[in-house]
Design a protein around this motif. Sequence first.
Motif, PDB file in Angstrom:
ATOM      1  N   LEU A   1       1.173   9.168  16.939  1.00  0.00           N
ATOM      2  CA  LEU A   1       0.840   8.466  15.700  1.00  0.00           C
ATOM      3  C   LEU A   1       0.766   9.471  14.555  1.00  0.00           C
ATOM      4  O   LEU A   1       0.588  10.666  14.790  1.00  0.00           O
ATOM      5  N   PRO A   2       0.854   8.995  13.324  1.00  0.00           N
ATOM      6  CA  PRO A   2       0.613   9.893  12.183  1.00  0.00           C
ATOM      7  C   PRO A   2      -0.816  10.442  12.263  1.00  0.00           C
ATOM      8  O   PRO A   2      -1.709   9.811  12.828  1.00  0.00           O
TER       9      PRO A   2
ATOM     10  N   SER B   1       1.619   7.206   1.808  1.00  0.00           N
ATOM     11  CA  SER B   1       2.015   8.413   2.533  1.00  0.00           C
ATOM     12  C   SER B   1       2.553   8.146   3.936  1.00  0.00           C
ATOM     13  O   SER B   1       3.273   8.978   4.484  1.00  0.00           O
ATOM     14  N   ILE B   2       2.185   7.014   4.522  1.00  0.00           N
ATOM     15  CA  ILE B   2       2.561   6.704   5.901  1.00  0.00           C
ATOM     16  C   ILE B   2       3.363   5.398   5.907  1.00  0.00           C
ATOM     17  O   ILE B   2       2.780   4.307   5.831  1.00  0.00           O
ATOM     18  N   PRO B   3       4.678   5.493   5.995  1.00  0.00           N
ATOM     19  CA  PRO B   3       5.522   4.292   5.915  1.00  0.00           C
ATOM     20  C   PRO B   3       5.155   3.194   6.912  1.00  0.00           C
ATOM     21  O   PRO B   3       5.240   2.008   6.573  1.00  0.00           O
ATOM     22  N   SER B   4       4.732   3.545   8.102  1.00  0.00           N
ATOM     23  CA  SER B   4       4.416   2.520   9.108  1.00  0.00           C
ATOM     24  C   SER B   4       3.227   1.646   8.709  1.00  0.00           C
ATOM     25  O   SER B   4       3.073   0.539   9.220  1.00  0.00           O
ATOM     26  N   LEU B   5       2.395   2.099   7.793  1.00  0.00           N
ATOM     27  CA  LEU B   5       1.249   1.293   7.336  1.00  0.00           C
ATOM     28  C   LEU B   5       1.650   0.270   6.285  1.00  0.00           C
ATOM     29  O   LEU B   5       0.919  -0.683   6.056  1.00  0.00           O
ATOM     30  N   ARG B   6       2.792   0.449   5.678  1.00  0.00           N
ATOM     31  CA  ARG B   6       3.225  -0.468   4.607  1.00  0.00           C
ATOM     32  C   ARG B   6       3.525  -1.853   5.130  1.00  0.00           C
ATOM     33  O   ARG B   6       3.405  -2.834   4.403  1.00  0.00           O
TER      34      ARG B   6
END
Length: 111
Positions: free
Chosen positions: A18-19, A103-108
């Motif tokens: 994970l990030p 900052s974290i594309p997967s959270l978008r």
Amino acid sequence: MKPITDSTLISEVQGAKLPIVIKFEAKWCQPCKAMAPVLLDIEKEYGDRVQFYTANVEHCMLITQRYHISQIPALIVIENGLVTSKRLGSGSKQEIVQWMVQSIPSLRNDR
């Protein structure tokens, strides 16, 4: 938030699925102390999608130098072993979550 040290950094970052968000702090830093409950709250909400760590700059000098941390509190995002974003200073939950989402594309996808 799990503590990270100079000796555990490599294994934690290389093994991360994970990030990662690392908070740089010191025990004597009042803004760091004020930010702690905010980050714990964010960790409860995002902990299944982001790994959260804390690094004490007085004990983690190699990490602090490696990521060019000159002010605390500071937050960095690491994805795939690379720093993708850095934030200096404290902030509200809303400000920090907004920074993380940017900052974290997967959270978008969650918004």
